[in-house]
Design an enzyme around this catalytic site. Sequence first.
Site, PDB file in Angstrom:
ATOM      1  N   LYS A 190      67.915  46.586 105.930  1.00  0.00           N
ATOM      2  CA  LYS A 190      68.642  45.635 106.791  1.00  0.00           C
ATOM      3  C   LYS A 190      69.292  46.372 107.969  1.00  0.00           C
ATOM      4  CE  LYS A 190      67.973  41.786 104.526  1.00  0.00           C
ATOM      5  NZ  LYS A 190      67.214  40.672 105.105  1.00  0.00           N
ATOM      6  N   TYR A 194      67.503  48.542  99.968  1.00  0.00           N
ATOM      7  CA  TYR A 194      67.585  47.178 100.515  1.00  0.00           C
ATOM      8  C   TYR A 194      68.557  47.159 101.706  1.00  0.00           C
ATOM      9  CZ  TYR A 194      69.384  42.414 100.925  1.00  0.00           C
ATOM     10  OH  TYR A 194      69.824  41.200 101.421  1.00  0.00           O
ATOM     11  N   TYR A 243      77.040  50.312  92.890  1.00  0.00           N
ATOM     12  CA  TYR A 243      77.619  48.976  92.941  1.00  0.00           C
ATOM     13  C   TYR A 243      78.738  48.866  93.975  1.00  0.00           C
ATOM     14  CZ  TYR A 243      78.725  44.429  90.989  1.00  0.00           C
ATOM     15  OH  TYR A 243      78.904  43.102  90.816  1.00  0.00           O
ATOM     16  N   PHE A 272      81.597  42.876  84.383  1.00  0.00           N
ATOM     17  CA  PHE A 272      81.931  44.297  84.259  1.00  0.00           C
ATOM     18  C   PHE A 272      83.427  44.475  83.972  1.00  0.00           C
ATOM     19  CE2 PHE A 272      78.395  44.805  87.595  1.00  0.00           C
ATOM     20  CZ  PHE A 272      77.420  44.833  86.600  1.00  0.00           C
ATOM     21  N   LYS A 305      65.535  32.622  92.286  1.00  0.00           N
ATOM     22  CA  LYS A 305      65.799  34.053  92.448  1.00  0.00           C
ATOM     23  C   LYS A 305      65.910  34.756  91.093  1.00  0.00           C
ATOM     24  CE  LYS A 305      68.333  35.637  95.814  1.00  0.00           C
ATOM     25  NZ  LYS A 305      69.415  35.915  96.773  1.00  0.00           N
ATOM     26  N   PHE A 345      66.134  30.607  98.784  1.00  0.00           N
ATOM     27  CA  PHE A 345      67.438  29.957  98.570  1.00  0.00           C
ATOM     28  C   PHE A 345      68.062  29.496  99.903  1.00  0.00           C
ATOM     29  CE2 PHE A 345      72.059  31.551  97.836  1.00  0.00           C
ATOM     30  CZ  PHE A 345      72.555  30.266  97.737  1.00  0.00           C
TER      31      PHE A 345
HETATM   32  N1  LIG Z   1      71.801  35.371  98.995  1.00  0.00           N
HETATM   33  C1  LIG Z   1      72.622  36.331  99.386  1.00  0.00           C
HETATM   34  O1  LIG Z   1      73.691  36.528  98.779  1.00  0.00           O
HETATM   35  C2  LIG Z   1      72.289  37.195 100.565  1.00  0.00           C
HETATM   36  C3  LIG Z   1      73.202  38.190 100.935  1.00  0.00           C
HETATM   37  C4  LIG Z   1      72.900  39.001 102.019  1.00  0.00           C
HETATM   38  C5  LIG Z   1      71.731  38.803 102.730  1.00  0.00           C
HETATM   39  N2  LIG Z   1      70.857  37.847 102.345  1.00  0.00           N
HETATM   40  C6  LIG Z   1      69.625  37.697 103.128  1.00  0.00           C
HETATM   41  O2  LIG Z   1      69.406  36.326 103.408  1.00  0.00           O
HETATM   42  C7  LIG Z   1      68.005  36.052 103.431  1.00  0.00           C
HETATM   43  C8  LIG Z   1      67.691  34.935 102.464  1.00  0.00           C
HETATM   44  O3  LIG Z   1      68.054  35.363 101.161  1.00  0.00           O
HETATM   45  P1  LIG Z   1      67.962  34.411  99.899  1.00  0.00           P
HETATM   46  O4  LIG Z   1      69.180  34.626  99.100  1.00  0.00           O
HETATM   47  O5  LIG Z   1      67.623  33.051 100.332  1.00  0.00           O
HETATM   48  O6  LIG Z   1      66.773  35.104  99.114  1.00  0.00           O
HETATM   49  P2  LIG Z   1      65.414  34.512  98.535  1.00  0.00           P
HETATM   50  O7  LIG Z   1      64.783  35.644  97.803  1.00  0.00           O
HETATM   51  O8  LIG Z   1      65.653  33.248  97.808  1.00  0.00           O
HETATM   52  O9  LIG Z   1      64.597  34.170  99.841  1.00  0.00           O
HETATM   53  C9  LIG Z   1      63.739  35.077 100.488  1.00  0.00           C
HETATM   54  C10 LIG Z   1      62.411  34.373 100.687  1.00  0.00           C
HETATM   55  O10 LIG Z   1      61.573  35.207 101.465  1.00  0.00           O
HETATM   56  C11 LIG Z   1      60.272  35.180 100.907  1.00  0.00           C
HETATM   57  N3  LIG Z   1      59.664  36.449 101.316  1.00  0.00           N
HETATM   58  C12 LIG Z   1      60.037  37.699 100.981  1.00  0.00           C
HETATM   59  N4  LIG Z   1      59.320  38.600 101.664  1.00  0.00           N
HETATM   60  C13 LIG Z   1      58.464  37.891 102.423  1.00  0.00           C
HETATM   61  C14 LIG Z   1      57.461  38.252 103.365  1.00  0.00           C
HETATM   62  N5  LIG Z   1      57.197  39.529 103.655  1.00  0.00           N
HETATM   63  N6  LIG Z   1      56.754  37.272 103.979  1.00  0.00           N
HETATM   64  C15 LIG Z   1      56.996  35.963 103.698  1.00  0.00           C
HETATM   65  N7  LIG Z   1      57.953  35.566 102.837  1.00  0.00           N
HETATM   66  C16 LIG Z   1      58.664  36.523 102.207  1.00  0.00           C
HETATM   67  C17 LIG Z   1      60.455  35.009  99.428  1.00  0.00           C
HETATM   68  O11 LIG Z   1      59.315  34.407  98.811  1.00  0.00           O
HETATM   69  C18 LIG Z   1      61.680  34.074  99.379  1.00  0.00           C
HETATM   70  O12 LIG Z   1      61.283  32.726  99.383  1.00  0.00           O
HETATM   71  C19 LIG Z   1      67.315  37.367 103.083  1.00  0.00           C
HETATM   72  O13 LIG Z   1      66.921  38.009 104.277  1.00  0.00           O
HETATM   73  C20 LIG Z   1      68.392  38.159 102.392  1.00  0.00           C
HETATM   74  O14 LIG Z   1      68.184  39.552 102.499  1.00  0.00           O
HETATM   75  C21 LIG Z   1      71.103  37.034 101.290  1.00  0.00           C
END
Ligand SMILES: NC(=O)c1ccc[n+]([C@@H]2O[C@H](COP(=O)([O-])OP(=O)(O)OC[C@H]3O[C@@H](n4cnc5c(N)ncnc54)[C@H](O)[C@@H]3O)[C@@H](O)[C@H]2O)c1
Length: 313
Positions: free
Chosen positions: A144, A140, A266, A198, A175, A12
């Site tokens: 981080k 998770y 939560y 909720f 997702k 994303f």
């Molecule tokens: N979306 C949110 O609200 C949010 C909030 C806090 C943190 N984050 C962090 O932001 C980053 C992006 O999140 P997102 O929402 O785009 O999630 P997402 O799941 O859409 O993107 C993560 C991507 O990483 C890839 N991936 C996972 N593990 C992998 C690995 N070991 N090697 C190669 N590719 C791998 C997945 O295929 C996916 O495309 C992440 O690190 C997530 O933890 C997102």
Amino acid sequence: MKNILVTGASGFIGSNLTLELESRYPGARVFALDDFRCSSYKNLLGFRGDVLAYDAADRSWLRIFEHQPLDTIFHMASITDTTILDEKKMMFDNVEGFRNILDLARSKKAAVVYASSAATYGSQDTPMKESDAGRPNNVYGFSKWVLEGLARNYGDVRNVGLRFFNVFGPRETFKGHAASMIYQLCLQIRAGKRPRIFKYGEQRRDFIYVKDVVEGVLQARSAQENTVVNIGTGQATSFNEVIDAINEALGTKVEAEYFDNPYGFYQNFTQADIRHAREAIGFNPRYTTREGILDYVRNYLTKDGSSAPALKA
Ligand SMILES: NC(=O)c1ccc[n+]([C@@H]2O[C@H](COP(=O)([O-])OP(=O)(O)OC[C@H]3O[C@@H](n4cnc5c(N)ncnc54)[C@H](O)[C@@H]3O)[C@@H](O)[C@H]2O)c1
């Protein structure tokens, strides 16, 4: 930025970032790494760079960069489904992937901007200041938190960690159930159902639009010092207010259906303190949550039924 690696690039946030990088830096070489475990090539339609379909935690892909310069790594790859409770898998994939990134950055003298999360706070008082983190509610969030500690141990590598709050916007479709609550509620309303939240909708979260997140990631590249900053709007919006904004965007008047929250871990209230982000990286979000919802629903979700179309400037 001339030679850039983005990990999690078909996810994303990663895909919005990757396509924005190509459009802003047309002369740069962009490598997109993702093992596509929970995303799709469809998020990268239009991308003209190189795609590396590798697990970041595996070391085999590092050879590709043996003779390839790199100046910037945006590390977004991660298991992001917070309901996954396999602790070994969550820790190994997330932490070892990042260790490889830091090793690579050290050898290339590249700067790293990496995704951390508001999940590192757990149930803290709000607004959440960077110094408050460290008591996550799930594995998770713990993974981080460990990433941030690892980054501190690579003090010679220029690195900035970004604690994203709740991000929503185009290209989150893949997702699935881990996509934002805003996306799920829109789907329910569009399917003619009442949006389920909720009891009694007064939980508050800092929901931030992905366009502001991409901007924050790019700004972090120019930070003068290694640090960790919050990436949120600085405002907490209740679940009931989210439904009001979706109704406004869709021109509907659907009422919520409330149900008991089944999760023990939560986060009922999140709100970022963004003063440090302002000072350290010049972060200044342009969209309130309501404005982000209006843009998302009107310009993306209702156009072709998906959230995948290109991110507009
Ligand atoms: N979306 C949110 O609200 C949010 C909030 C806090 C943190 N984050 C962090 O932001 C980053 C992006 O999140 P997102 O929402 O785009 O999630 P997402 O799941 O859409 O993107 C993560 C991507 O990483 C890839 N991936 C996972 N593990 C992998 C690995 N070991 N090697 C190669 N590719 C791998 C997945 O295929 C996916 O495309 C992440 O690190 C997530 O933890 C997102």
